[in-house]
Design a protein around this motif. Structure first.
Motif, PDB file in Angstrom:
ATOM      1  N   LEU A 163       4.393   2.242  24.663  1.00 12.74           N
ATOM      2  CA  LEU A 163       5.874   2.573  25.364  1.00 12.74           C
ATOM      3  C   LEU A 163       6.962   1.936  24.551  1.00 12.74           C
ATOM      4  O   LEU A 163       8.290   2.186  24.769  1.00 12.74           O
ATOM      5  N   ALA A 164       6.823   0.814  23.998  1.00 16.20           N
ATOM      6  CA  ALA A 164       7.677  -0.112  23.128  1.00 16.20           C
ATOM      7  C   ALA A 164       8.204   1.002  22.264  1.00 16.20           C
ATOM      8  O   ALA A 164       9.488   0.980  21.673  1.00 16.20           O
ATOM      9  N   ARG A 165       7.139   1.628  21.341  1.00 20.58           N
ATOM     10  CA  ARG A 165       7.899   2.718  20.517  1.00 20.58           C
ATOM     11  C   ARG A 165       8.740   3.707  20.872  1.00 20.58           C
ATOM     12  O   ARG A 165       9.790   4.095  20.478  1.00 20.58           O
ATOM     13  N   LEU A 166       8.305   4.206  22.098  1.00 16.99           N
ATOM     14  CA  LEU A 166       9.143   5.233  22.880  1.00 16.99           C
ATOM     15  C   LEU A 166      10.444   5.023  23.104  1.00 16.99           C
ATOM     16  O   LEU A 166      11.472   5.499  23.220  1.00 16.99           O
ATOM     17  N   GLU A 167      10.524   3.502  23.680  1.00 16.35           N
ATOM     18  CA  GLU A 167      11.690   2.926  23.943  1.00 16.35           C
ATOM     19  C   GLU A 167      12.711   3.004  22.624  1.00 16.35           C
ATOM     20  O   GLU A 167      13.940   3.141  22.787  1.00 16.35           O
ATOM     21  N   GLN A 168      12.138   2.372  21.699  1.00 21.59           N
ATOM     22  CA  GLN A 168      12.726   2.319  20.358  1.00 21.59           C
ATOM     23  C   GLN A 168      13.400   3.812  19.947  1.00 21.59           C
ATOM     24  O   GLN A 168      14.486   4.028  19.576  1.00 21.59           O
ATOM     25  N   LEU A 169      12.579   4.702  20.018  1.00 19.66           N
ATOM     26  CA  LEU A 169      12.967   6.192  19.742  1.00 19.66           C
ATOM     27  C   LEU A 169      13.856   6.840  20.617  1.00 19.66           C
ATOM     28  O   LEU A 169      14.717   7.553  20.371  1.00 19.66           O
ATOM     29  N   HIS A 170      13.403   6.770  22.193  1.00 20.77           N
ATOM     30  CA  HIS A 170      14.181   7.507  23.199  1.00 20.77           C
ATOM     31  C   HIS A 170      14.350   6.540  24.160  1.00 20.77           C
ATOM     32  O   HIS A 170      13.786   6.730  25.252  1.00 20.77           O
ATOM     33  N   PRO A 171      15.497   5.546  24.073  1.00 22.50           N
ATOM     34  CA  PRO A 171      15.758   4.733  25.045  1.00 22.50           C
ATOM     35  C   PRO A 171      16.255   5.256  26.557  1.00 22.50           C
ATOM     36  O   PRO A 171      16.000   4.521  27.382  1.00 22.50           O
ATOM     37  N   ARG A 172      16.585   6.409  26.529  1.00 19.78           N
ATOM     38  CA  ARG A 172      17.331   6.988  27.700  1.00 19.78           C
ATOM     39  C   ARG A 172      16.134   7.705  28.624  1.00 19.78           C
ATOM     40  O   ARG A 172      16.295   8.544  29.571  1.00 19.78           O
ATOM     41  N   PHE A 173      14.841   7.843  27.981  1.00 22.49           N
ATOM     42  CA  PHE A 173      13.640   8.506  28.690  1.00 22.49           C
ATOM     43  C   PHE A 173      13.208   7.606  29.816  1.00 22.49           C
ATOM     44  O   PHE A 173      12.485   6.670  29.661  1.00 22.49           O
ATOM     45  N   SER A 174      13.619   7.980  30.988  1.00 15.30           N
ATOM     46  CA  SER A 174      13.403   7.156  32.206  1.00 15.30           C
ATOM     47  C   SER A 174      11.837   6.985  32.556  1.00 15.30           C
ATOM     48  O   SER A 174      11.569   5.795  32.951  1.00 15.30           O
ATOM     49  N   ARG A 175      11.176   7.966  32.319  1.00 18.89           N
ATOM     50  CA  ARG A 175       9.641   7.799  32.620  1.00 18.89           C
ATOM     51  C   ARG A 175       9.056   6.777  31.968  1.00 18.89           C
ATOM     52  O   ARG A 175       7.995   6.223  32.340  1.00 18.89           O
ATOM     53  N   LEU A 176       9.453   6.361  30.891  1.00 13.88           N
ATOM     54  CA  LEU A 176       8.929   5.215  30.018  1.00 13.88           C
ATOM     55  C   LEU A 176       8.758   3.948  30.679  1.00 13.88           C
ATOM     56  O   LEU A 176       7.921   3.330  30.767  1.00 13.88           O
ATOM     57  N   TYR A 177       9.892   3.678  31.534  1.00 15.42           N
ATOM     58  CA  TYR A 177      10.252   2.335  32.334  1.00 15.42           C
ATOM     59  C   TYR A 177       9.279   2.297  33.495  1.00 15.42           C
ATOM     60  O   TYR A 177       8.751   1.596  34.043  1.00 15.42           O
ATOM     61  N   GLN A 178       9.000   3.713  34.284  1.00 13.79           N
ATOM     62  CA  GLN A 178       8.130   3.958  35.071  1.00 13.79           C
ATOM     63  C   GLN A 178       6.829   3.661  34.761  1.00 13.79           C
ATOM     64  O   GLN A 178       6.253   2.715  35.566  1.00 13.79           O
ATOM     65  N   GLU A 179       6.303   4.222  33.743  1.00 17.40           N
ATOM     66  CA  GLU A 179       4.988   3.980  33.076  1.00 17.40           C
ATOM     67  C   GLU A 179       4.805   2.629  32.785  1.00 17.40           C
ATOM     68  O   GLU A 179       3.825   1.964  33.091  1.00 17.40           O
ATOM     69  N   ARG A 180       5.651   1.760  32.373  1.00 16.05           N
ATOM     70  CA  ARG A 180       5.585   0.450  31.919  1.00 16.05           C
ATOM     71  C   ARG A 180       5.420  -0.414  33.152  1.00 16.05           C
ATOM     72  O   ARG A 180       4.582  -1.181  33.168  1.00 16.05           O
ATOM     73  N   GLY A 181       6.381  -0.089  34.276  1.00 13.74           N
ATOM     74  CA  GLY A 181       5.942  -0.598  35.435  1.00 13.74           C
ATOM     75  C   GLY A 181       4.664  -0.575  36.237  1.00 13.74           C
ATOM     76  O   GLY A 181       4.110  -1.253  36.537  1.00 13.74           O
ATOM     77  N   TYR A 182       4.052   0.672  35.988  1.00 14.61           N
ATOM     78  CA  TYR A 182       2.541   0.811  36.569  1.00 14.61           C
ATOM     79  C   TYR A 182       1.717  -0.113  35.403  1.00 14.61           C
ATOM     80  O   TYR A 182       0.679  -0.704  35.864  1.00 14.61           O
ATOM     81  N   CYS A 183       1.949  -0.133  34.194  1.00 14.79           N
ATOM     82  CA  CYS A 183       1.166  -1.075  33.533  1.00 14.79           C
ATOM     83  C   CYS A 183       1.195  -2.549  33.795  1.00 14.79           C
ATOM     84  O   CYS A 183       0.119  -3.126  34.072  1.00 14.79           O
ATOM     85  N   TYR A 184       2.338  -3.005  34.456  1.00 16.05           N
ATOM     86  CA  TYR A 184       2.396  -4.535  34.673  1.00 16.05           C
ATOM     87  C   TYR A 184       1.739  -4.589  36.176  1.00 16.05           C
ATOM     88  O   TYR A 184       1.391  -5.777  36.556  1.00 16.05           O
ATOM     89  N   VAL A 185       1.887  -3.635  37.000  1.00 11.93           N
ATOM     90  CA  VAL A 185       1.193  -3.418  38.117  1.00 11.93           C
ATOM     91  C   VAL A 185      -0.237  -3.749  37.858  1.00 11.93           C
ATOM     92  O   VAL A 185      -1.114  -4.379  38.567  1.00 11.93           O
ATOM     93  N   ALA A 186      -0.729  -2.870  36.907  1.00 14.90           N
ATOM     94  CA  ALA A 186      -2.314  -3.192  36.454  1.00 14.90           C
ATOM     95  C   ALA A 186      -2.524  -4.515  36.022  1.00 14.90           C
ATOM     96  O   ALA A 186      -3.758  -4.808  36.507  1.00 14.90           O
ATOM     97  N   LEU A 187      -1.633  -5.191  35.648  1.00 14.49           N
ATOM     98  CA  LEU A 187      -1.856  -6.452  34.837  1.00 14.49           C
ATOM     99  C   LEU A 187      -1.613  -7.499  36.146  1.00 14.49           C
ATOM    100  O   LEU A 187      -1.560  -8.709  35.780  1.00 14.49           O
ATOM    101  N   LYS A 188      -1.162  -6.966  37.281  1.00 10.96           N
ATOM    102  CA  LYS A 188      -0.643  -7.911  38.351  1.00 10.96           C
ATOM    103  C   LYS A 188       0.320  -8.741  38.020  1.00 10.96           C
ATOM    104  O   LYS A 188       0.266  -9.990  38.267  1.00 10.96           O
ATOM    105  N   GLN A 189       1.321  -8.392  37.149  1.00 11.32           N
ATOM    106  CA  GLN A 189       2.519  -9.106  36.992  1.00 11.32           C
ATOM    107  C   GLN A 189       3.817  -8.297  37.668  1.00 11.32           C
ATOM    108  O   GLN A 189       4.428  -7.665  36.949  1.00 11.32           O
TER     109      GLN A 189
END
Length: 662
Positions: free
Chosen positions: A62-88
């Protein structure tokens, strides 16, 4: 044998839906070699990695995706799911919030935010997220998906989906509003305006649609109408910063700069982005000729946002400002910084080019001008063949016979004085000379003729068979009279009652035939300059908008040659109709040429026209400060400082170097 087919992402998407994540990752490896950096591919990789328990790897993807396509909104949603999985939870909230800020049409993100806010005791935020979930649930799924695609920049897919929905469902205000927003992104402003008018007919109290309608009117330079809409919105909510900013913009468009400055200054307290406000204030001060306070505001804009290229370029574009060593170094550092955006970078390149030119450091100056032009040209959709095709068709359609058939057509008023030609050819100087006359009003580069051309062109534009200018041969005298009267009506808001007014849109040289047919008694002046000086003047000028031909040697040379060809045609089929004014001649004999211009316009000589630099008025072009000074001859040969690097320009211009005087 043909080239191997690129992997199709569709089957990979199906694998993810079927939860076959390991197989999806294998297929994505093949996709990566064929389509490296593909946004959808990286997104699906992150989803698969998370679902297989490889959360750290997913975050890396997702960090690479943000660097290449910062306006791709679903990357932030997926990052949110990752942090939910990490309980953060705090990191998850931040990620989901970034997603909905990019794309408000993410129901899953709003639902997750609602739950996370409840879990962390943020009751008010949870309620707000719940309202967004409810609002999105009320919309048809197709409209939600199309809206999400729009925010992610997938305009073609969004447009196809929303059009299909409207064909099946008929009127739906959110779908119509979305289609209008797509139209504005594509610069199809007439469609956007009509769609938003229809939305407001159905729901007059839909304030978001009214705000976008006013924006569309501004984009079409219909500032009086836009101001009326802004005032309606302010009646609903006078504290709304977006409405107040819009109102200030309409004042600028109508030339009400003193009022605009007041409105912008009132917005500064509490502004989250003050740099843009300082810039707007400075632009209006510059237009009014108040240079010292304008400079102070440009400095404030540069200080408010690091690397704000537009602020630095605006200082350079005053033409009279000289940068300090410290400022020069500050610009160099900002231009070289990896985090600097492409837009800021090309502004900084042009500013550095001008700053170094003023210091006589011509080699590095040219390097920065060349870099800025390359950046602008890369981002441009300019197609020189479109202009050349239009020129050929103008010559074929606008014949002596056509003008003879319509000898008495059009509106008979003699109010307008059109100044046409290329930018950087002395048109602002001629405008200032004429606007110094007691019977002539200066306005600015009015968009009314280009807007008429767009309307005559129609919506189904084709390069091979465009409707305009062929439509001119099919129109009658009444049509041309109506167009002339419409032009006079639409430009009335820029006038204060003087007998004549100036429209100095330079690109109108392409439409002299139309202008003659609809306003046969208007004056038309061709501002012309020696080609090397004119073309290089364009190459080192960063325009606020339009003039996309000016960012490469080949494009500007082709445009100049096309301009000469078309002006030669107008002289042949409308002999004596257009007055050519050569910039070099005005410099050599100012009073003689002032008298010649006034005589052509049917105006008595007034000494103020020779002392044009003393005239106090708003000037909105790149030459605004130069025309407030007496003429100086050194400007004629400035391009020669760059002669060692201008061989390609000279070669591309060819015989235009000699026949520009013909």
């Amino acid at each position: 044998m043909g080239a191997p087919l690129e992997p199709d992402i569709g089957p990979i998407r199906e694998l993810v839906k079927e939860r076959r994540f390991a197989e999806a990752l294998q297929a994505l490896d093949a996709l990566e070699s064929a389509r490296p950096g593909d946004s959808e591919g990286l997104y699906l990789r992150a989803v698969s990695q998370r679902m297989l328990g490889h959360t750290a790897a997913a975050l890396g993807t997702l960090a690479r995706l943000e660097q290449l396509h910062p306006r791709f909104s679903r990357l932030y949603q997926e990052r949110g799911y990752c942090y939910v999985a990490l309980k953060q939870a705090p990191q998850a909230i931040e990620a989901f919030l970034r997603g909905v800020n990019v794309n408000p049409a993410l129901p899953a993100s709003w639902k997750m935010l609602e739950g996370l806010y409840h879990m962390t005791g943020q009751v008010a935020n949870a309620a707000q997220a719940a309202r967004h979930v409810t609002a999105l649930n009320k919309l048809p799924p197709a409209v939600v998906t199309a809206t999400a695609l729009f925010h992610d920049g997938e305009l073609a897919a969004s447009e196809q989906m929303v059009r299909d929905f409207l064909v099946k469902q008929g009127h739906h205000v959110e779908a119509m509003r979305l289609l209008a927003r797509i139209g504005m992104e594509h610069d199809v402003l007439d469609d956007a305006q009509l769609l938003l008018e229809a939305v407001l007919d159905l729901e007059p109290d839909y304030h978001a649609a009214r705000f976008e309608y006013a924006q569309a009117l501004c984009r079409r330079h219909l500032y009086a109408e836009a101001q009326a809409q802004a005032e309606k919105l302010l009646c609903v909510d006078r504290s709304n910063r977006d409405y107040r900013t819009l109102h200030a913009m309409t004042c600028v468009g109508l030339g009400q700069h003193e009022r605009a400055i007041e409105l912008y200054r009132a917005l500064l307290p509490g502004a989250t982005h003050p740099a843009e406000l300082h810039l707007s204030i400075a632009h209006s001060l510059k237009t009014l000729g108040q240079q010292p306070p304008a400079i102070a505001e440009y400095h404030a804009a540069a200080a408010a946002r690091e690397g704000f290229g537009d602020a630095w370029w605006s200082l350079a574009n005053l033409k009279t400002y000289r940068f300090s060593d410290a400022e020069l170094e500050q610009m160099r550092v900002a231009e070289a910084a990896a985090a600097t955006s492409a837009v800021d970078r090309h502004h900084l390149c042009f500013a550095l080019g001008k700053a170094l030119e003023d210091r006589g450091e011509y080699a590095p100056s040219f390097e920065y001008y060349a870099r800025g032009n390359a950046l602008k040209r890369t981002a441009s959709r300019y197609r020189p063949e479109v202009i050349e095709q239009n020129t050929r068709l103008q010559i074929e359609v606008c014949t002596r016979g056509l003008f003879a058939r319509h000898e008495r057509s059009g509106a008979q008023a003699a109010d307008p004085i059109f100044i046409v030609g290329l930018p950087r050819s002395g048109s602002t100087l001629i405008e200032q000379i004429l606007a110094s006359h007691s019977k002539v009003e200066g306005t600015h580069e009015l968009a009314d003729v280009p807007r008429m051309v767009v309307e005559l062109q129609g919506r189904d534009w084709q390069l091979e068979n465009p409707r305009y200018p062929a439509v001119l041969a099919q129109m009658g005298s009444e049509d041309f009279r109506r167009l002339g009267e419409k032009y006079l009506d639409d430009t009335r808001s820029y006038r204060s009652g003087k007998a004549h007014f100036i429209d100095k849109m330079p690109n109108n040289f392409r439409h002299v035939g139309l202008m003659h047919l609809m306003l046969p008694n208007a004056r038309i002046i061709d501002a012309r300059r020696e080609p090397m000086a004119c073309c290089f003047g364009n190459l080192k000028q960063l325009f606020a908008h339009g003039q996309e031909f000016a960012y490469s040697v080949e494009d500007i040379a082709r445009y100049y040659r096309t301009y000469l060809e078309l002006m030669r045609h107008w002289d042949a089929v409308l002999p004596g109709r257009v007055l050519r004014v050569q910039y070099e001649d005005v410099v050599a004999d100012l009073e003689g040429n002032v008298r010649r211009i006034l005589d052509y316009c049917g105006l008595e000589f007034e000494p103020a026209c020779v002392e044009f630099h003393r005239t106090e008025r708003s000037v909105r072009t790149a030459s605004s400060e130069q025309v407030r000074q007496p003429i100086y001859r050194e400007a004629l040969e400035q391009w020669r400082h760059y002669e060692p690097w201008l061989g390609p320009l000279r070669e591309s211009l060819g015989d235009a170097l000699t026949r520009y005087r013909e």
